[in-house]
Design a protein around this motif. Structure first.
Motif, PDB file in Angstrom:
ATOM      1  N   ALA A 191     -17.796   7.458  50.484  1.00  0.00           N
ATOM      2  CA  ALA A 191     -17.587   7.480  49.036  1.00  0.00           C
ATOM      3  C   ALA A 191     -16.787   8.732  48.714  1.00  0.00           C
ATOM      4  N   VAL A 192     -15.725   8.568  47.931  1.00  0.00           N
ATOM      5  CA  VAL A 192     -14.871   9.711  47.587  1.00  0.00           C
ATOM      6  C   VAL A 192     -14.580   9.680  46.091  1.00  0.00           C
ATOM      7  N   ALA A 193     -14.042  10.791  45.593  1.00  0.00           N
ATOM      8  CA  ALA A 193     -13.664  10.852  44.178  1.00  0.00           C
ATOM      9  C   ALA A 193     -12.213  10.432  44.026  1.00  0.00           C
ATOM     10  N   PRO A 209     -16.108   7.626  41.346  1.00  0.00           N
ATOM     11  CA  PRO A 209     -16.364   7.311  42.759  1.00  0.00           C
ATOM     12  C   PRO A 209     -15.602   6.068  43.223  1.00  0.00           C
ATOM     13  N   LEU A 210     -15.002   6.174  44.406  1.00  0.00           N
ATOM     14  CA  LEU A 210     -14.321   5.047  45.032  1.00  0.00           C
ATOM     15  C   LEU A 210     -14.849   4.902  46.451  1.00  0.00           C
TER      16      LEU A 210
ATOM     17  N   ARG B 190     -21.374   0.029  47.613  1.00  0.00           N
ATOM     18  CA  ARG B 190     -20.543   0.452  46.499  1.00  0.00           C
ATOM     19  C   ARG B 190     -20.463   1.975  46.510  1.00  0.00           C
ATOM     20  N   ALA B 191     -19.519   2.501  45.762  1.00  0.00           N
ATOM     21  CA  ALA B 191     -19.451   3.952  45.560  1.00  0.00           C
ATOM     22  C   ALA B 191     -19.964   4.236  44.167  1.00  0.00           C
ATOM     23  N   VAL B 192     -20.877   5.194  44.059  1.00  0.00           N
ATOM     24  CA  VAL B 192     -21.448   5.523  42.757  1.00  0.00           C
ATOM     25  C   VAL B 192     -21.467   7.047  42.590  1.00  0.00           C
ATOM     26  N   ALA B 193     -21.713   7.485  41.368  1.00  0.00           N
ATOM     27  CA  ALA B 193     -21.806   8.917  41.096  1.00  0.00           C
ATOM     28  C   ALA B 193     -23.260   9.353  41.219  1.00  0.00           C
ATOM     29  N   GLY B 207     -22.912  13.982  39.884  1.00  0.00           N
ATOM     30  CA  GLY B 207     -21.657  13.286  39.614  1.00  0.00           C
ATOM     31  C   GLY B 207     -20.767  13.113  40.826  1.00  0.00           C
ATOM     32  N   SER B 208     -21.125  13.736  41.938  1.00  0.00           N
ATOM     33  CA  SER B 208     -20.259  13.583  43.111  1.00  0.00           C
ATOM     34  C   SER B 208     -20.461  12.200  43.727  1.00  0.00           C
ATOM     35  N   PRO B 209     -19.455  11.690  44.419  1.00  0.00           N
ATOM     36  CA  PRO B 209     -19.510  10.313  44.917  1.00  0.00           C
ATOM     37  C   PRO B 209     -20.536  10.126  46.034  1.00  0.00           C
ATOM     38  N   LEU B 210     -21.321   9.070  45.926  1.00  0.00           N
ATOM     39  CA  LEU B 210     -22.285   8.703  46.965  1.00  0.00           C
ATOM     40  C   LEU B 210     -22.061   7.240  47.337  1.00  0.00           C
ATOM     41  N   LEU B 211     -22.408   6.927  48.569  1.00  0.00           N
ATOM     42  CA  LEU B 211     -22.332   5.544  49.012  1.00  0.00           C
ATOM     43  C   LEU B 211     -23.663   4.871  48.686  1.00  0.00           C
ATOM     44  N   THR B 234     -21.805  11.108  52.007  1.00  0.00           N
ATOM     45  CA  THR B 234     -20.816  10.916  53.081  1.00  0.00           C
ATOM     46  C   THR B 234     -19.914  12.136  53.219  1.00  0.00           C
TER      47      THR B 234
END
Lengths: 244, 244
Positions: A191-193, A209-210, B190-193, B207-211, B234
């Motif tokens: 997962a990345v921004a 998030p993507l 999915r990617a989420v915050a 708020g950082s991206p998580l799987l 990740t």
DNA sequence: GAGTGGTCTAGACCACTGC
DNA sequence: CAGTGGTCTAGACCACTCG
């Protein structure tokens, strides 16, 4: 006639036959989508029983090199076959529905392999590569932004126009125009921004998030021929996977 | 003696044998980790040839119900077997290394199934369920935050203490203590915050991206027995997948 | 009906494990 | 050595496809 090598590094006969069929496939003796000879014919050709050929073909079919169809014959697997369409695209809607997708190529240019591309494609640093950028749309909305790195020697002559005109899957193009058949792929997900470029193309806020999906695709002999990185918007879609 | 039903809905003999073996497995005739009777014995028992038993066992082994070991016998698959450890955990370090993980249970409480949990576990609304929260650590650092929903009828008596004391995988616990054998699972990524709770537990900025990994696990007869949602950091790890 | 893959059998022998 | 799964064979018959 049975010829099995002696004990250590023992390989059963059917695996040797499998190797021979693989060799014929790789050599282009039968083209994708074509029938290969019947089991009985192959048995005669290789001087083994039909059951042994059968086991070899079984494994090749399980590994997606071949496709068996009862009553018709055994066919060389092809990405033109609609059955193989969703094999490498694991996206579906959050509610579980499938949707047709459309590929919109953006750019296609020549470059020299950097550190990472060279390692992934197992080529030398600065060897020629081709880079493709494209967007994948579902119901008209952009969902995936892909950057695809290809070996320049294999895909020489690939242009943006070729990509734009091609209406089927990209692997179908590779197979038909360049004789490259993808067999399997390895993916690494994170997962990345979203950076600025991605947020623009995918129509999501910067920093959101993507799903980052890195893929290395392998052709015959486990030769890597494609390395790609996709950024998936998972607002309305998700990546599905079966663990077994 | 061959008994094959007539044309429509034709099921080959070996599949019927497969069903009988599955039935015996489900009924607990042989426990996880134990040997089942030899192919020859099974052939006598079911009144078919050894080759037919073999094909049935082949399929069951391919679907991870059984495990064949040449010269020793065929065993009931078990999550206590170290071989099965990483089958359901697809995380590795970014550089490709594997690392041992440690599960740290946080909470375990009883609840009534809501809309979503009921649908996923195929139970009635307000049926009893058990919810477990836990963290998965790699080299001492928290990487995964899991929320696990279990059918209350099956896992009655599960407590935080039980989870804390158990040193092997959680599926190994389910199998040993509750007789529930996970066979396969479906995941949706999915990617989420990161929300506040997740960012605290995983030590990443809010708020950082998580799987986000949602999983439904199935036992015998494709019965769903576990629904879980994991949030994976990740930063130093990635989720790997093989497409074939 | 002819040709294909799919199933089933019976029997021989091989490779691996453990007593 | 005996017992297990693994390989190989030869032959019969079945289910499916197509002309």
């Amino acid at each position: 006639m049975v010829m099995v090598s002696e004990s250590p590094t023992f390989s059963p006969l059917y695996r040797q036959i499998k190797g021979l069929i693989l060799q014929a496939l790789d050599g282009g003796e039968w083209r994708p989508g074509e029938v290969i000879p019947s089991e009985a014919e192959l048995a005669v050709r290789f001087g083994v029983s039909q059951g042994t050929v059968r086991k070899a073909v079984d494994e090749l079919a399980a590994e997606n090199y071949l496709l068996r169809r009862q009553g018709k014959g055994t066919f060389v697997a092809s990405h033109n076959d609609p059955r193989a369409f969703f094999r490498f695209l694991r996206l579906q809607k959050l509610n579980g529905d499938f949707e047709p997708s459309r590929s919109v190529p953006l750019e296609c240019w020549r470059a020299k392999a950097g550190q990472e591309a060279a390692r992934m494609l197992r080529i030398q640093l600065a060897d020629p590569i081709i880079i493709v950028r494209r967007v994948l749309q579902f119901s008209g909305k952009p969902v995936v932004l892909d950057e695809i790195y290809l070996r320049g020697d294999i895909f020489a002559g690939l242009t943006l126009d070729t990509l734009t005109e091609w209406k089927d899957s990209i692997y179908s193009l590779f197979e038909t125009r360049f004789g490259v058949r993808m067999i399997r792929a390895e993916e690494r997900l994170r997962a990345v921004a979203a950076d600025r470029a991605a947020s623009d193309m995918l129509n999501v806020p910067e920093g959101s998030p993507l799903l980052s999906v890195e893929r290395v695709s392998y052709s015959y002999g486990d030769k890597p021929v494609e390395w790609r990185r996709g950024l998936y918007s998972t607002v309305e879609h998700c990546y599905v996977n079966e663990l077994s």
